[in-house]
Design an enzyme around this catalytic site. Sequence first.
Site, mmCIF file in Angstrom:
data_model
loop_
_atom_site.group_PDB
_atom_site.id
_atom_site.type_symbol
_atom_site.label_atom_id
_atom_site.label_comp_id
_atom_site.label_asym_id
_atom_site.label_seq_id
_atom_site.Cartn_x
_atom_site.Cartn_y
_atom_site.Cartn_z
ATOM 1 N N SER A 126 0.837 -1.193 0.000
ATOM 2 C CA SER A 126 0.000 0.000 0.000
ATOM 3 C C SER A 126 0.875 1.246 0.000
ATOM 4 O O SER A 126 2.096 1.170 0.114
ATOM 5 C CB SER A 126 -0.898 0.016 1.240
ATOM 6 O OG SER A 126 -0.127 0.331 2.386
ATOM 7 N N LYS A 127 0.214 2.372 -0.136
ATOM 8 C CA LYS A 127 0.960 3.631 -0.208
ATOM 9 C C LYS A 127 1.818 3.864 1.018
ATOM 10 O O LYS A 127 2.817 4.578 0.964
ATOM 11 C CB LYS A 127 -0.017 4.789 -0.399
ATOM 12 C CG LYS A 127 -0.561 4.802 -1.808
ATOM 13 C CD LYS A 127 -1.606 5.862 -2.038
ATOM 14 C CE LYS A 127 -2.197 5.663 -3.438
ATOM 15 N NZ LYS A 127 -3.367 6.445 -3.700
ATOM 16 N N ARG A 128 1.434 3.238 2.112
ATOM 17 C CA ARG A 128 2.198 3.426 3.336
ATOM 18 C C ARG A 128 3.571 2.755 3.264
ATOM 19 O O ARG A 128 4.445 3.016 4.072
ATOM 20 C CB ARG A 128 1.416 2.857 4.528
ATOM 21 C CG ARG A 128 0.115 3.598 4.776
ATOM 22 C CD ARG A 128 -0.616 3.036 5.989
ATOM 23 N NE ARG A 128 0.251 3.016 7.165
ATOM 24 C CZ ARG A 128 0.289 2.025 8.042
ATOM 25 N NH1 ARG A 128 -0.462 0.979 7.854
ATOM 26 N NH2 ARG A 128 1.077 2.085 9.089
#
Length: 461
Positions: A238-240
Amino acid sequence: MIVTRFAPSPTGYLHIGGLRTALFSWLWARRNNGKFLLRIEDTDMARNSEEATKAIIKAFEWVGMDYDGEVVYQSKRFDIYRQYIDQLLEEGKAYYCYMTKEELDELRETQMARKERPRYDGRYRDFKGTPPSGVEPVVRIKAPIWGDICFKDGVKGDICIASSEVDDFIIARSDGTPTYNFVVAIDDALMGVTDVIRGDDHLYNTPKQIVVYNALGFELPRFSHLAMINNEEGKKLSKRDGATDVMDYKTNGFLAEALLNFLVRLGWSHGDQEIFSIEEMKSLFDPQNINKSASSYNLDKLLWLNSHYIKNIPNDQLALLLKDFGVHIDGHDKLELLLDATKERGKTLVELSEQINLILNAPESYNEKDYKKAIKEDTKEILNNFAALLRSSQDSLHLPCDYHAILEKLVAAREIGFGKIGQPLRVALLGSMTGAGLDEIMSILGADETIKRIDKLLSTL
RNA sequence: GACCCUUUCAUCUAGUGGCCAAGGAUGUUGCGUUUUCAACGCAGACACAGAGGUUCAAAUCCUCUAAGGGUCGCCA
């Protein structure tokens, strides 16, 4: 002819997982002298952005993936889809459904409460009565009621889903616009796509799209569903997780070749081979060798590949790439030497540019710890001695070996260990005790600059 | 919850019944090379999810269990 496609929805930048899907499709097309098409899935007018499309194309450019023909925008093909919707309606293969969103939600809730898989119950499938007023109907396609929908997946093998799991899904919204599963099937068929290579998350869409193919009498393509790429913890990327935007890799100093090499080995293999040039990928890639299981992203391996490519691309190309990182050494007469001396020390172009700047720019300050460690009682005398030697033989100093020779001479004459001169000299030239070989550094700097840097250190003693 | 998919070292993977007391690569450990760092070389540690079958023989085939993931939208 093999025709593949990459069909992103323009909702943001190009994701690393998307790039891998595109890469596989591209390679398979190129290997077969086929076509690789790019289609933008922008049927949801509210969510797509032009910026996103540009970002995707830009990322393609960076990695050197070319697509055939013009980019196809689904938003410009609504009249085509409309025709097929009308056709299915006329043929009785699709029908209007007057259920409201509220009714639909209610149905789902009761189904969930009964621990059933939520699905449309087909209540308007054979509706002949008077439609309720005030409801703009959607169009639903008639999915089979009995049996299984089966297909042979290029990666996962035979997949069968019970028809009871596939409901009469919506092909046109109440505002008349077509939905994803409908237009994908139509476009893939119309564009002549023979191999649909896409993410695992579309596995469940496939039976729906097969319903469309069958209703319209189109021939099925081969489907290959790629397992997801997870993060280093094995969870969904994910973007994290930091760099998921392909272009971040460019700014972080990765070479496109390294990124592609890394991605091609995520879920695909060719025996024990690890290093693949683009040309090799193009000639060897085969969806048959794609792995069924999900793989985890691993930065260490990417870094290793990147340093491999940094070490192996020609220096003039490397110099060109380095421009983006503030290093301008195009015309430098010692370019070859400079890069040869430094490129083993940088895993990324960012690190490499730091290494180069360390040599090119005289140190403004000295690393305290190294300074203390290197400077001894007799350092001043030794450095003076060395500087004098440099001055006296200045005209004959060119190659690293020339400098090496006088270093040897000093060491022999004074009967000292190499470290006695090497360590302080390193501090004088680079400001710390790490970095490239001294002989090379001095040769790159030239005698003048070398002496200047030694004098500067001497002035602090 | 239902349906579907997956499961070999920490990670990417080779492996499709005997060549596997499981191979390669990254990372990691030790040693060597070196004025330093890096790089390189050599050596080492590390895996068939579990349980039952089938078979002369199973990482490979079957069944179950477990764990992870995906999907269930008038999003794509």
